[in-house]
Design a protein around this motif. Sequence first.
Motif, PDB file in Angstrom:
ATOM      1  N   GLU A 144     -11.040  -0.150  65.860  1.00  0.00           N
ATOM      2  CA  GLU A 144      -9.803  -0.368  65.111  1.00  0.00           C
ATOM      3  C   GLU A 144     -10.099  -0.881  63.696  1.00  0.00           C
ATOM      4  O   GLU A 144      -9.511  -0.403  62.726  1.00  0.00           O
ATOM      5  N   ASP A 145     -11.042  -1.833  63.574  1.00  0.00           N
ATOM      6  CA  ASP A 145     -11.418  -2.350  62.253  1.00  0.00           C
ATOM      7  C   ASP A 145     -12.034  -1.254  61.392  1.00  0.00           C
ATOM      8  O   ASP A 145     -11.780  -1.168  60.201  1.00  0.00           O
ATOM      9  N   ARG A 146     -12.860  -0.432  62.025  1.00  0.00           N
ATOM     10  CA  ARG A 146     -13.508   0.658  61.306  1.00  0.00           C
ATOM     11  C   ARG A 146     -12.469   1.669  60.809  1.00  0.00           C
ATOM     12  O   ARG A 146     -12.533   2.136  59.677  1.00  0.00           O
ATOM     13  N   ALA A 147     -11.468   1.973  61.619  1.00  0.00           N
ATOM     14  CA  ALA A 147     -10.402   2.892  61.229  1.00  0.00           C
ATOM     15  C   ALA A 147      -9.576   2.319  60.085  1.00  0.00           C
ATOM     16  O   ALA A 147      -9.201   3.037  59.155  1.00  0.00           O
ATOM     17  N   GLN A 148      -9.302   1.005  60.128  1.00  0.00           N
ATOM     18  CA  GLN A 148      -8.565   0.354  59.043  1.00  0.00           C
ATOM     19  C   GLN A 148      -9.358   0.405  57.741  1.00  0.00           C
ATOM     20  O   GLN A 148      -8.799   0.625  56.666  1.00  0.00           O
ATOM     21  N   ALA A 149     -10.654   0.189  57.834  1.00  0.00           N
ATOM     22  CA  ALA A 149     -11.504   0.232  56.644  1.00  0.00           C
ATOM     23  C   ALA A 149     -11.538   1.641  56.051  1.00  0.00           C
ATOM     24  O   ALA A 149     -11.497   1.805  54.828  1.00  0.00           O
ATOM     25  N   ARG A 150     -11.621   2.654  56.909  1.00  0.00           N
ATOM     26  CA  ARG A 150     -11.601   4.036  56.428  1.00  0.00           C
ATOM     27  C   ARG A 150     -10.282   4.363  55.745  1.00  0.00           C
ATOM     28  O   ARG A 150     -10.253   5.007  54.696  1.00  0.00           O
ATOM     29  N   ALA A 151      -9.176   3.899  56.309  1.00  0.00           N
ATOM     30  CA  ALA A 151      -7.861   4.151  55.724  1.00  0.00           C
ATOM     31  C   ALA A 151      -7.727   3.455  54.372  1.00  0.00           C
ATOM     32  O   ALA A 151      -7.197   4.029  53.413  1.00  0.00           O
ATOM     33  N   LYS A 152      -8.224   2.232  54.274  1.00  0.00           N
ATOM     34  CA  LYS A 152      -8.166   1.497  53.000  1.00  0.00           C
ATOM     35  C   LYS A 152      -9.018   2.200  51.941  1.00  0.00           C
ATOM     36  O   LYS A 152      -8.598   2.331  50.784  1.00  0.00           O
ATOM     37  N   ALA A 153     -10.196   2.666  52.330  1.00  0.00           N
ATOM     38  CA  ALA A 153     -11.068   3.378  51.391  1.00  0.00           C
ATOM     39  C   ALA A 153     -10.414   4.667  50.914  1.00  0.00           C
ATOM     40  O   ALA A 153     -10.494   5.014  49.731  1.00  0.00           O
ATOM     41  N   THR A 196      -7.797   7.754  46.618  1.00  0.00           N
ATOM     42  CA  THR A 196      -6.621   8.520  46.202  1.00  0.00           C
ATOM     43  C   THR A 196      -5.978   7.888  44.977  1.00  0.00           C
ATOM     44  O   THR A 196      -5.598   8.588  44.031  1.00  0.00           O
ATOM     45  N   ARG A 197      -5.860   6.573  44.968  1.00  0.00           N
ATOM     46  CA  ARG A 197      -5.263   5.861  43.825  1.00  0.00           C
ATOM     47  C   ARG A 197      -6.091   6.075  42.565  1.00  0.00           C
ATOM     48  O   ARG A 197      -5.548   6.325  41.483  1.00  0.00           O
ATOM     49  N   ARG A 198      -7.420   5.968  42.685  1.00  0.00           N
ATOM     50  CA  ARG A 198      -8.277   6.184  41.511  1.00  0.00           C
ATOM     51  C   ARG A 198      -8.155   7.618  41.002  1.00  0.00           C
ATOM     52  O   ARG A 198      -8.117   7.851  39.789  1.00  0.00           O
ATOM     53  N   ALA A 199      -8.050   8.585  41.903  1.00  0.00           N
ATOM     54  CA  ALA A 199      -7.871   9.986  41.490  1.00  0.00           C
ATOM     55  C   ALA A 199      -6.541  10.171  40.773  1.00  0.00           C
ATOM     56  O   ALA A 199      -6.467  10.898  39.769  1.00  0.00           O
ATOM     57  N   GLU A 200      -5.486   9.516  41.252  1.00  0.00           N
ATOM     58  CA  GLU A 200      -4.181   9.598  40.588  1.00  0.00           C
ATOM     59  C   GLU A 200      -4.242   9.018  39.181  1.00  0.00           C
ATOM     60  O   GLU A 200      -3.677   9.599  38.243  1.00  0.00           O
ATOM     61  N   ILE A 201      -4.912   7.897  39.025  1.00  0.00           N
ATOM     62  CA  ILE A 201      -5.029   7.258  37.710  1.00  0.00           C
ATOM     63  C   ILE A 201      -5.812   8.152  36.758  1.00  0.00           C
ATOM     64  O   ILE A 201      -5.415   8.339  35.598  1.00  0.00           O
ATOM     65  N   LYS A 202      -6.915   8.720  37.221  1.00  0.00           N
ATOM     66  CA  LYS A 202      -7.704   9.602  36.356  1.00  0.00           C
ATOM     67  C   LYS A 202      -6.897  10.827  35.940  1.00  0.00           C
ATOM     68  O   LYS A 202      -6.944  11.241  34.784  1.00  0.00           O
ATOM     69  N   GLU A 203      -6.135  11.396  36.860  1.00  0.00           N
ATOM     70  CA  GLU A 203      -5.313  12.567  36.545  1.00  0.00           C
ATOM     71  C   GLU A 203      -4.218  12.197  35.545  1.00  0.00           C
ATOM     72  O   GLU A 203      -3.959  12.935  34.594  1.00  0.00           O
ATOM     73  N   SER A 204      -3.577  11.058  35.735  1.00  0.00           N
ATOM     74  CA  SER A 204      -2.538  10.616  34.803  1.00  0.00           C
ATOM     75  C   SER A 204      -3.122  10.342  33.422  1.00  0.00           C
ATOM     76  O   SER A 204      -2.500  10.654  32.403  1.00  0.00           O
ATOM     77  N   PHE A 205      -4.305   9.770  33.371  1.00  0.00           N
ATOM     78  CA  PHE A 205      -4.964   9.508  32.091  1.00  0.00           C
ATOM     79  C   PHE A 205      -5.357  10.818  31.416  1.00  0.00           C
ATOM     80  O   PHE A 205      -5.203  10.985  30.201  1.00  0.00           O
ATOM     81  N   ARG A 206      -5.841  11.770  32.218  1.00  0.00           N
ATOM     82  CA  ARG A 206      -6.261  13.068  31.683  1.00  0.00           C
ATOM     83  C   ARG A 206      -5.084  13.805  31.056  1.00  0.00           C
ATOM     84  O   ARG A 206      -5.198  14.405  30.000  1.00  0.00           O
TER      85      ARG A 206
END
Length: 103
Positions: free
Chosen positions: A9-18, A23-33
């Motif tokens: 369960e902890d491992r699944a939560q960590a994967r989901a957070k990662a 995804t958030r970093r990709a959105e920021i890069k796309e918005s900046f681009r």
Amino acid sequence: MVLKSLSDEDRAQARAKALRSRTRRAEIKESFRTGNISIGEVLDLAATDEAVGRLRVADLLEAVPGVGHVRAAALMERLGISANRRVRGLGRKQQAALKDHFS
């Protein structure tokens, strides 16, 4: 150093957070681009958003059309920014230099 053993369960939560962070970093890069957000807005977001704060400056610069690995490295060297620096780790002078460059 021994890592603590994680439950499934902890491992699944960590994967989901990662995944959310990537995804958030990709959105920021796309918005900046595309010009939807400015470098100043990215720097402001980095203070409150952990995912944006952990974005590498080189990756952010490479998101700009026409800027690849070599140009991003040259710009960072000219502005006095270490090659492995993250957005949250930038100093005031480095932030000001980036804002000046993109304005």
